[in-house]
Design an enzyme around this catalytic site. Structure first.
Site, PDB file in Angstrom:
ATOM      1  N   GLU A   1      -7.581  -1.381  -1.277  1.00 14.86           N
ATOM      2  CA  GLU A   1      -7.333  -0.746   0.014  1.00 14.86           C
ATOM      3  C   GLU A   1      -5.966  -1.089   0.597  1.00 14.86           C
ATOM      4  O   GLU A   1      -5.706  -0.865   1.774  1.00 14.86           O
ATOM      5  CB  GLU A   1      -8.454  -1.110   0.989  1.00 14.86           C
ATOM      6  CG  GLU A   1      -9.802  -0.616   0.478  1.00 14.86           C
ATOM      7  CD  GLU A   1     -10.956  -0.930   1.402  1.00 14.86           C
ATOM      8  OE1 GLU A   1     -10.720  -1.579   2.442  1.00 14.86           O
ATOM      9  OE2 GLU A   1     -12.079  -0.527   1.087  1.00 14.86           O
TER      10      GLU A   1
ATOM     11  N   LYS B   1     -19.709   6.556   7.104  1.00 14.46           N
ATOM     12  CA  LYS B   1     -19.168   7.010   5.823  1.00 14.46           C
ATOM     13  C   LYS B   1     -19.949   8.254   5.407  1.00 14.46           C
ATOM     14  O   LYS B   1     -21.098   8.143   4.977  1.00 14.46           O
ATOM     15  CB  LYS B   1     -19.318   5.931   4.757  1.00 14.46           C
ATOM     16  CG  LYS B   1     -18.510   4.666   4.998  1.00 14.46           C
ATOM     17  CD  LYS B   1     -18.848   3.617   3.941  1.00 14.46           C
ATOM     18  CE  LYS B   1     -17.980   2.376   4.073  1.00 14.46           C
ATOM     19  NZ  LYS B   1     -18.390   1.316   3.117  1.00 14.46           N
TER      20      LYS B   1
END
Length: 426
Positions: free
Chosen positions: A205, A338
């Site tokens: 990330e 999500k």
């Protein structure tokens, strides 16, 4: 009436070099839009099912040709001719087509790709930005970014147990200024790590993945970087953690902190968090305990729930029925959002509405396997989510979301950056 004219899917690549789905929808006026589905590394066991080929001769079994075929055959056949702007109806048709609670037949990756592409195509056909189409006139708030600047756990090959060490730029008047300050801290941290002969390679990330000897050293390093960059620790920029505890727990709900050679039960781990919160300006902890450790979560919520944000990710998996259970048990006070955990845009909206009704904060989130698709940036603004997790200010698949948010802020002539007001509304 604007209807669905064609649908197709293609196997493309995500940021980890794994296959994923790109779905495209063409409407009756020939408007076309596409969407790329993300994928997680640490996943909750109750997430909607991502369909993989399991053919070891292709992509080590991770191909998505079966999911693409489901889009190109079954889904396409049943959705052509439906009204495009009736997102809820189309999403319900997708749910019925699959016939399982977790999309085990068609695959959540197949279903979500179509759901996202449809929303984008409908917005485009109506000449509206995606955030305005999904959120209406009230879509005005730019989210506070939670920038993952040190990676550990399953997101990096190092000795740090906690998965994400994040900064939250709360004390700024605009998203642009908040992002600038965060980027300066990120680069300052790199110099500090270089000076300590620590690795400055990055994880999935975009955060650094140094080999610190325990889980406190990253907090020290980030605190130093914030102050060295010229910002007030805790006032302008606060700290946040994603522990991803489900990756650390055993069958007896003991948590193995291998980097520190410790094994802690739920109460001991909560006591450890309390020590960290007392010493550092930590304002949010995500997945502080395992998704199955509901008794531990109740204790964590009792001990820290009035002091900091406690985010359920694996705990709730963007699922309204599981969130309802948490609400009834007074567990956590925030939920990570999500879309690929639940399957469609409409189901995601249902969960967000429930969370907001019960004053749970909503944190829009990427996955560790991402792409250049910036859908969640628009989605965060559409829903006035208040917070977004989309990695560090490195790696183009993360930057795509930040650049889109900068673009939205410009379109909104500044909009509203919630900043310091974020937790006052919690």
């Amino acid at each position: 009436m604007l209807t669905i004219k064609d649908i197709h899917a293609l196997e493309v690549m995500d940021s980890r070099g794994n296959p994923t789905i790109q779905a495209s929808v063409i409407l009756s006026d020939n408007t076309k839009a596409s969407a790329i589905v993300p994928s997680g590394a640490s996943t909750g066991k109750r997430e909607a099912l991502e369909l993989r080929d399991n053919d070891k001769t292709r992509f080590l079994g991770k191909g998505v040709l079966r999911a693409c075929e489901n889009v190109n055959s079954v889904i396409k056949h049943h959705l052509i001719g439906l009204e495009a702007i009736n997102q809820a109806f189309v999403d319900e048709r997708l749910r019925a087509l699959d016939g399982t609670p977790n999309y085990a037949n068609l695959g959540a990756n197949a279903v979500l790709g179509v759901s996202m592409a449809l929303a984008r195509a409908s917005a485009k056909a109506l000449n509206l930005p995606l955030y305005r189409y999904l959120g209406g006139a009230n879509a005005l708030t730019l989210p506070v970014p939670m920038l993952n600047i040190i990676n550990g756990g399953t997101h990096a090959n190092n000795s740090i147990d906690f998965q994400e060490y994040m900064i939250m730029p709360l004390g700024f008047e605009s998203f642009r200024e908040a992002l600038r300050a965060s980027t300066e801290v990120y680069h300052t941290l790199k110099k500090l790590l270089d000076g300590k002969n620590q690795l400055t390679s990055v994880g999935d990330e975009g955060g650094f993945a140094p080999n610190f000897s325990n889980n406190v050293e990253p907090l020290e390093a980030i605190s130093q970087a914030i102050e060295k960059a010229g910002y007030k620790l805790g006032e302008e920029i606060a700290l946040a953690l994603d522990v991803a505890s489900s990756e650390l727990v055993d069958e007896n709900f003991n948590y193995h902190l291998k980097g520190e050679n410790k094994i802690l039960d739920s109460h001991e781990l909560v006591a450890y968090y309390k020590e960290l919160v007392a010493k550092y300006p930590i304002v949010s902890i995500e997945d502080g305990l395992s998704e199955d450790d509901w008794e531990g979560w109740a204790f964590l919520s009792k001990e820290l729930g009035r002091q900091i944000q406690l985010v359920g990710d694996d705990l709730f998996v963007t699922n309204a029925s599981i969130l309802q259970k948490g609400i009834e048990k007074n567990i956590a006070n925030a939920i990570l959002i999500k879309p690929n955990q639940i399957g469609t845009i409409s189901e995601t909206l249902e969960t967000i509405r429930l969370a907001k009704h019960h004053a749970y904060q909503c944190v829009m989130s990427h996955r560790s396997g991402e792409s250049e698709d910036s859908f969640i940036a628009d989605f965060a603004v559409a829903l006035n989510a208040g917070e977004i997790k989309t990695g560090s200010t490195a790696r183009s698949e993360r930057i795509a979301k930040y650049n889109r948010l900068l673009e939205i802020e410009h379109e909104l002539k500044g909009g509203i950056y919630i900043g310091k007001e974020l937790f006052k509304h919690g």
